[in-house]
Design a protein around this motif. Sequence first.
Motif, PDB file in Angstrom:
ATOM      1  N   UNK A 123       0.828  -1.210   0.000  1.00  0.00           N
ATOM      2  CA  UNK A 123       0.000   0.000   0.000  1.00  0.00           C
ATOM      3  C   UNK A 123       0.861   1.258   0.000  1.00  0.00           C
ATOM      4  N   UNK A 124       1.907   1.257   0.813  1.00  0.00           N
ATOM      5  CA  UNK A 124       2.805   2.411   0.888  1.00  0.00           C
ATOM      6  C   UNK A 124       3.484   2.643  -0.461  1.00  0.00           C
ATOM      7  N   UNK A 125       3.961   1.557  -1.093  1.00  0.00           N
ATOM      8  CA  UNK A 125       4.650   1.674  -2.378  1.00  0.00           C
ATOM      9  C   UNK A 125       3.700   2.152  -3.472  1.00  0.00           C
ATOM     10  N   UNK A 126       2.474   1.679  -3.458  1.00  0.00           N
ATOM     11  CA  UNK A 126       1.486   2.120  -4.452  1.00  0.00           C
ATOM     12  C   UNK A 126       1.185   3.603  -4.299  1.00  0.00           C
ATOM     13  N   UNK A 127       1.016   4.051  -3.068  1.00  0.00           N
ATOM     14  CA  UNK A 127       0.738   5.465  -2.817  1.00  0.00           C
ATOM     15  C   UNK A 127       1.880   6.354  -3.298  1.00  0.00           C
ATOM     16  N   UNK A 128       3.109   5.895  -3.081  1.00  0.00           N
ATOM     17  CA  UNK A 128       4.294   6.689  -3.436  1.00  0.00           C
ATOM     18  C   UNK A 128       4.743   6.461  -4.876  1.00  0.00           C
ATOM     19  N   UNK A 129       4.172   5.427  -5.530  1.00  0.00           N
ATOM     20  CA  UNK A 129       4.555   5.042  -6.895  1.00  0.00           C
ATOM     21  C   UNK A 129       6.051   4.721  -6.975  1.00  0.00           C
ATOM     22  N   UNK A 130       6.477   3.814  -6.087  1.00  0.00           N
ATOM     23  CA  UNK A 130       7.888   3.420  -6.002  1.00  0.00           C
ATOM     24  C   UNK A 130       7.999   1.895  -5.984  1.00  0.00           C
ATOM     25  N   UNK A 131       9.211   1.396  -5.833  1.00  0.00           N
ATOM     26  CA  UNK A 131       9.433  -0.045  -5.757  1.00  0.00           C
ATOM     27  C   UNK A 131       9.241  -0.546  -4.324  1.00  0.00           C
ATOM     28  N   UNK A 132       8.865  -1.808  -4.237  1.00  0.00           N
ATOM     29  CA  UNK A 132       8.676  -2.472  -2.944  1.00  0.00           C
ATOM     30  C   UNK A 132       9.580  -3.698  -2.928  1.00  0.00           C
ATOM     31  N   UNK A 133      10.566  -3.681  -2.042  1.00  0.00           N
ATOM     32  CA  UNK A 133      11.478  -4.802  -1.864  1.00  0.00           C
ATOM     33  C   UNK A 133      11.022  -5.613  -0.667  1.00  0.00           C
ATOM     34  N   UNK A 134      10.807  -6.908  -0.867  1.00  0.00           N
ATOM     35  CA  UNK A 134      10.363  -7.783   0.211  1.00  0.00           C
ATOM     36  C   UNK A 134      11.488  -8.773   0.500  1.00  0.00           C
ATOM     37  N   UNK A 135      12.033  -8.667   1.697  1.00  0.00           N
ATOM     38  CA  UNK A 135      13.138  -9.544   2.088  1.00  0.00           C
ATOM     39  C   UNK A 135      12.597 -10.771   2.820  1.00  0.00           C
ATOM     40  N   UNK A 136      13.322 -11.884   2.669  1.00  0.00           N
ATOM     41  CA  UNK A 136      13.021 -13.081   3.448  1.00  0.00           C
ATOM     42  C   UNK A 136      13.574 -12.881   4.852  1.00  0.00           C
TER      43      UNK A 136
END
Length: 73
Positions: free
Chosen positions: A40-53
């Motif tokens: 949600x945060x990345x969509x609002x900011x129109x940026x990339x979202x990195x998901x780490x294990x």
Amino acid sequence: MRGDIETYFEDGRWKNKVEGSTRAASTHDTKADAVGKGRDMARERKVEHFIRNQDGRIGERNTYGHDPRNISG
């Protein structure tokens, strides 16, 4: 990168952080909750979202908005 969002595990909790910030923007009990908020945060900011294990490796990467890897656009 301009304020990309990173979801990561630290001190027994899942967290989201805006790139360049020293503190977590949100903290969650589960990875699923953290990923949802980070998305949600990345969509609002129109940026990339990195998901780490949990081990710290990038497990997933999503772009919302301009894709810097897209050479045709």
